[in-house]
Design a protein around this motif. Structure first.
Motif: not given
Length: 86
Positions: A1-18
């Motif tokens: 399993v991998s988690i993505t932010t779907d940047s630019p919709v959700i910016p990369e800096q929110y990866l840890s939040l995801c």
């Protein structure tokens, strides 16, 4: 399993939040961290170079004040190519 932010919709800096949200909803914390580090590297077949800290790998990483999944976490230091950048 991998988690993505779907940047630019959700910016990369929110990866840890995801990852933190996944853990809050029941994902094991260790698995959530792997989902933003080694697992994507394995999926891309780049785990021999990135995704974990090991001698011989590219060394870009951060040092934090708390667990990366803690929303009160702050970044203390940034290392790029194994050298302190910030």
């Amino acid at each position: 399993v991998s988690i993505t932010t779907d940047s630019p919709v959700i910016p990369e800096q929110y990866l840890s939040l995801c990852a933190a949200l996944a853990a809050k909803e029941g994902m094991d914390e260790y698995e959530a961290i792997k989902a933003i580090t080694i697992n994507p590297a394995k999926i891309l077949k780049l785990d021999n170079r990135i995704g974990s800290i090991k001698e011989g790998k590219d060394a870009d990483f951060i040092i934090c004040t708390k667990n990366i999944l803690d929303t009160q976490n702050e970044i203390q230091s940034v290392y790029i190519d194994g050298k302190k950048a910030v």
